[in-house]
Design a protein around this motif. Sequence first.
Motif, PDB file in Angstrom:
ATOM      1  N   GLN A  21      -9.703   1.070  -1.899  1.00 13.00           N
ATOM      2  CA  GLN A  21      -8.292   1.413  -2.005  1.00 13.00           C
ATOM      3  C   GLN A  21      -7.602   1.314  -0.643  1.00 13.00           C
ATOM      4  OE1 GLN A  21      -7.315   5.505  -3.063  1.00 13.00           O
ATOM      5  NE2 GLN A  21      -5.789   4.757  -4.495  1.00 13.00           N
ATOM      6  N   ARG A  22      -8.273   1.805   0.391  1.00 17.32           N
ATOM      7  CA  ARG A  22      -7.663   1.761   1.721  1.00 17.32           C
ATOM      8  C   ARG A  22      -7.518   0.327   2.226  1.00 17.32           C
ATOM      9  NH1 ARG A  22     -11.103   4.592   4.122  1.00 17.32           N
ATOM     10  NH2 ARG A  22     -12.203   3.111   5.451  1.00 17.32           N
ATOM     11  N   TYR A  23      -8.535  -0.495   2.034  1.00 13.60           N
ATOM     12  CA  TYR A  23      -8.493  -1.868   2.526  1.00 13.60           C
ATOM     13  C   TYR A  23      -7.497  -2.725   1.736  1.00 13.60           C
ATOM     14  CZ  TYR A  23     -12.683  -0.886   5.282  1.00 13.60           C
ATOM     15  OH  TYR A  23     -13.568  -0.377   6.177  1.00 13.60           O
ATOM     16  N   LEU A  24      -7.493  -2.569   0.404  1.00 13.94           N
ATOM     17  CA  LEU A  24      -6.653  -3.429  -0.415  1.00 13.94           C
ATOM     18  C   LEU A  24      -5.181  -3.049  -0.320  1.00 13.94           C
ATOM     19  CD1 LEU A  24      -8.896  -3.876  -3.578  1.00 13.94           C
ATOM     20  CD2 LEU A  24      -8.736  -5.292  -1.539  1.00 13.94           C
ATOM     21  N   ASN A  25      -4.898  -1.817   0.085  1.00 16.19           N
ATOM     22  CA  ASN A  25      -3.504  -1.430   0.292  1.00 16.19           C
ATOM     23  C   ASN A  25      -2.889  -2.143   1.496  1.00 16.19           C
ATOM     24  OD1 ASN A  25      -3.270   0.257  -1.885  1.00 16.19           O
ATOM     25  ND2 ASN A  25      -3.793   2.114  -0.755  1.00 16.19           N
ATOM     26  N   GLU A  26      -3.740  -2.675   2.358  1.00 22.25           N
ATOM     27  CA  GLU A  26      -3.258  -3.399   3.528  1.00 22.25           C
ATOM     28  C   GLU A  26      -2.719  -4.789   3.166  1.00 22.25           C
ATOM     29  OE1 GLU A  26      -6.537  -3.562   6.158  1.00 22.25           O
ATOM     30  OE2 GLU A  26      -6.689  -1.393   6.438  1.00 22.25           O
ATOM     31  N   LEU A  27      -3.005  -5.261   1.950  1.00 24.99           N
ATOM     32  CA  LEU A  27      -2.614  -6.617   1.565  1.00 24.99           C
ATOM     33  C   LEU A  27      -1.103  -6.819   1.614  1.00 24.99           C
ATOM     34  CD1 LEU A  27      -5.019  -7.206  -1.463  1.00 24.99           C
ATOM     35  CD2 LEU A  27      -5.206  -8.191   0.815  1.00 24.99           C
ATOM     36  N   SER A  28      -0.342  -5.783   1.248  1.00 23.65           N
ATOM     37  CA  SER A  28       1.111  -5.928   1.168  1.00 23.65           C
ATOM     38  C   SER A  28       1.765  -6.029   2.537  1.00 23.65           C
ATOM     39  CB  SER A  28       1.711  -4.741   0.404  1.00 23.65           C
ATOM     40  OG  SER A  28       1.357  -3.515   1.034  1.00 23.65           O
ATOM     41  N   ASP A  29       1.070  -5.619   3.602  1.00 21.14           N
ATOM     42  CA  ASP A  29       1.672  -5.603   4.939  1.00 21.14           C
ATOM     43  C   ASP A  29       1.109  -6.676   5.861  1.00 21.14           C
ATOM     44  OD1 ASP A  29       3.123  -3.347   4.160  1.00 21.14           O
ATOM     45  OD2 ASP A  29       1.491  -2.000   4.750  1.00 21.14           O
ATOM     46  N   THR A  30       0.303  -7.574   5.332  1.00 19.58           N
ATOM     47  CA  THR A  30      -0.339  -8.565   6.193  1.00 19.58           C
ATOM     48  C   THR A  30       0.429  -9.877   6.217  1.00 19.58           C
ATOM     49  OG1 THR A  30      -2.420  -9.721   6.617  1.00 19.58           O
ATOM     50  CG2 THR A  30      -1.801  -9.408   4.310  1.00 19.58           C
ATOM     51  N   PHE A  31       0.251 -10.642   7.293  1.00 30.40           N
ATOM     52  CA  PHE A  31       0.915 -11.944   7.411  1.00 30.40           C
ATOM     53  C   PHE A  31       0.169 -13.023   6.638  1.00 30.40           C
ATOM     54  CE2 PHE A  31      -2.354 -11.973  10.572  1.00 30.40           C
ATOM     55  CZ  PHE A  31      -2.781 -13.284  10.653  1.00 30.40           C
ATOM     56  N   ASP A  32      -1.138 -12.829   6.409  1.00 29.84           N
ATOM     57  CA  ASP A  32      -1.951 -13.806   5.682  1.00 29.84           C
ATOM     58  C   ASP A  32      -2.780 -13.035   4.654  1.00 29.84           C
ATOM     59  OD1 ASP A  32      -3.770 -15.680   4.737  1.00 29.84           O
ATOM     60  OD2 ASP A  32      -3.951 -16.697   6.666  1.00 29.84           O
ATOM     61  N   GLU A  33      -2.358 -13.093   3.393  1.00 29.49           N
ATOM     62  CA  GLU A  33      -2.988 -12.310   2.348  1.00 29.49           C
ATOM     63  C   GLU A  33      -4.442 -12.715   2.140  1.00 29.49           C
ATOM     64  OE1 GLU A  33      -1.263 -10.552  -1.810  1.00 29.49           O
ATOM     65  OE2 GLU A  33      -1.380 -12.743  -1.624  1.00 29.49           O
ATOM     66  N   LYS A  34      -4.724 -13.996   2.149  1.00 28.95           N
ATOM     67  CA  LYS A  34      -6.090 -14.483   1.923  1.00 28.95           C
ATOM     68  C   LYS A  34      -7.020 -14.031   3.048  1.00 28.95           C
ATOM     69  CE  LYS A  34      -8.759 -18.739   1.154  1.00 28.95           C
ATOM     70  NZ  LYS A  34      -9.641 -18.670   2.333  1.00 28.95           N
ATOM     71  N   GLN A  35      -6.552 -14.168   4.275  1.00 27.12           N
ATOM     72  CA  GLN A  35      -7.372 -13.761   5.414  1.00 27.12           C
ATOM     73  C   GLN A  35      -7.670 -12.261   5.377  1.00 27.12           C
ATOM     74  OE1 GLN A  35      -6.053 -13.331   9.831  1.00 27.12           O
ATOM     75  NE2 GLN A  35      -6.580 -15.483   9.529  1.00 27.12           N
ATOM     76  N   CYS A  36      -6.673 -11.472   5.027  1.00 24.64           N
ATOM     77  CA  CYS A  36      -6.842 -10.026   4.950  1.00 24.64           C
ATOM     78  C   CYS A  36      -7.847  -9.664   3.855  1.00 24.64           C
ATOM     79  CB  CYS A  36      -5.504  -9.347   4.696  1.00 24.64           C
ATOM     80  SG  CYS A  36      -5.591  -7.552   4.578  1.00 24.64           S
ATOM     81  N   PHE A  37      -7.759 -10.359   2.718  1.00 21.61           N
ATOM     82  CA  PHE A  37      -8.669 -10.058   1.612  1.00 21.61           C
ATOM     83  C   PHE A  37     -10.105 -10.419   1.979  1.00 21.61           C
ATOM     84  CE2 PHE A  37     -10.646 -10.536  -2.552  1.00 21.61           C
ATOM     85  CZ  PHE A  37     -10.140  -9.433  -3.216  1.00 21.61           C
ATOM     86  N   GLU A  38     -10.291 -11.532   2.681  1.00 17.28           N
ATOM     87  CA  GLU A  38     -11.645 -11.923   3.094  1.00 17.28           C
ATOM     88  C   GLU A  38     -12.220 -10.918   4.090  1.00 17.28           C
ATOM     89  OE1 GLU A  38     -11.052 -15.905   4.448  1.00 17.28           O
ATOM     90  OE2 GLU A  38     -11.527 -16.779   2.479  1.00 17.28           O
ATOM     91  N   MET A  39     -11.379 -10.424   5.001  1.00 19.65           N
ATOM     92  CA  MET A  39     -11.846  -9.392   5.925  1.00 19.65           C
ATOM     93  C   MET A  39     -12.207  -8.114   5.168  1.00 19.65           C
ATOM     94  SD  MET A  39     -12.167 -10.404   8.985  1.00 19.65           S
ATOM     95  CE  MET A  39     -12.428  -8.782   9.687  1.00 19.65           C
TER      96      MET A  39
END
Length: 570
Positions: free
Chosen positions: A338-356
């Motif tokens: 939940q904490r990691y996936l909530n970061e998706l909305s604020d990232t510049f690169d959604e795919k990169q954030c999800f892979e991290m």
Amino acid sequence: MTDNEYIVLARKYRPKKFSDIIGQDEVCSVIEGAIKLNRVAHAFLFSGTRGIGKTTIARILAKTLNCENLDLKNPEPCGKCKNCISIDNESNIDVVEIDAASRTGVADVREIIENINYKPVNAKKKIFIIDEVHMLSKAAFNALLKTLEEPPLDVVFIFATTETEKVPVTILSRCQRFVLRRVDLNMITDHLINVAKKEGYTLDKESAQIISICSEGSMRDSLSILDNVLARNKKISPELVRNVIGLTDNTQALDLFESLCNGEVKLSLEKFQELYEKGISIDELAKSLMKLTYNLALIKSKFENSYDFFDSKSIDRLKKLSEKFEMDFLTRFWEVMQRYLNELSDTFDEKQCFEMAIMRMCYISLIPTPFEALIKKEDDKKRLTEIGENRQSSQNDDSQITQKETSNIVENNLALKRDLLDQNKSFENNESNLKKFTELVEFLEKESEMLVAYHLRNSFRLVSYSELDGNKDAFHIELENIGENQEAQSILWKASKILGKLTNKRWILSVTNKSGFKSLSEIEQLNYERKVEQIKKEDSIKKILDIIPSSEVTSVKEIEKENNKNKEKK
């Protein structure tokens, strides 16, 4: 109806009376009861999430209060009188619907206040429906307070909002409040199947369930998704619905979820890349993973969930996973995800954030939970203690545990590795000291000092055996008193004097509160019991025990033959 006159499903199938409303039976029954008893409030507030019927109920209430053919036994608008028709067409001059999101100022509220003093033109009551009322400014709310508290008898206010917490308490206290619930997913599923049938399409239950889950309890959202599915002009199937929504099927999502739980970073990234190339919505995939974690925890809790729909194969896989992972792991995995996936909305690169996020979740899944670490550490310490006791109590090769076996216990426990090295050194020293103490007692027995030797063998346990620094041939022995003899100090003083005379060396024997090894007599008893057990395992003894009923080995003695001086055990 021509193509230019097409109306979306959410508007086309909007309920026209209370009985058509789905999932809000309690609210409708209260309103109908108030109309029957002529106890209708002058202000209503409908709150709840999007698309669950707030504005629809407000309009139906306005029609009911102004219906010319109203039957109090069944308080439903007739839909045929001019007031019902004009309200449906949004052309009734006495029913004013205001969007507070676009008209937020105090000037707009003053306009309402000025119109209140005029009597209804055609309808029975003048009704003001204010949608998204929480958007009004503070000054606008304050201007409305007095009018809302004591409006004319023929005026009714109906408010609708999705954020009740933003409405001032002074407004809430003047309204009859109704909290609308999310629509049950099974009800949405049945309604979607009926709507599709009316439109001339066949919607299977699995496809309808997928749409209802994605709508999150919103009837309007579910009908909007169904509109998109019907616009494809293809045979409706679960695969088509998933493609429209941007979902993947449960199998692929479960593959990714399982690899995340197992901590397989490379496999997880490969699974995600396959889904990404197929056009998967990362946001929907994240929700699917959260939903799988939630349902896995429910299965682990043995709770039947009838709201999230899975096929039998997916349920079987989740049940197998539930046997593999404990609840504390699942709850921690949920929190981390939940904490990691909530970061998706604020990232510049959604795919990169999800892979991290995938890499971090895989790493987290390999780390033991605090509960697991605590149990493992306690088990390791317990086993290390047992190793120490075995080393102290026996010098037999069979009782020794190799360094390799000991290191396996703490292979993954960094906290115990240093302790293990220190303990190995102490074990070696302890064995040497115990051997020295045994030889010392045997020496006293040879010198016929049987009383002192008896007490050292039975009444005391060795704690430490050391040579004093700076003193030539001086030794210090610390002992734990386990006997019932109260004159321990005098016995040890006497032993020190005797040893000094016999060895011409200085000996200091003292009692301490520390715990020592097992006493010499206890060690001899353990060795004796071990010897009895070994004898019982010999084939010849087993046969004798089988021949003689209720027989057992009670003692073992060593005898010396006169001829060859060989010792045999019998």
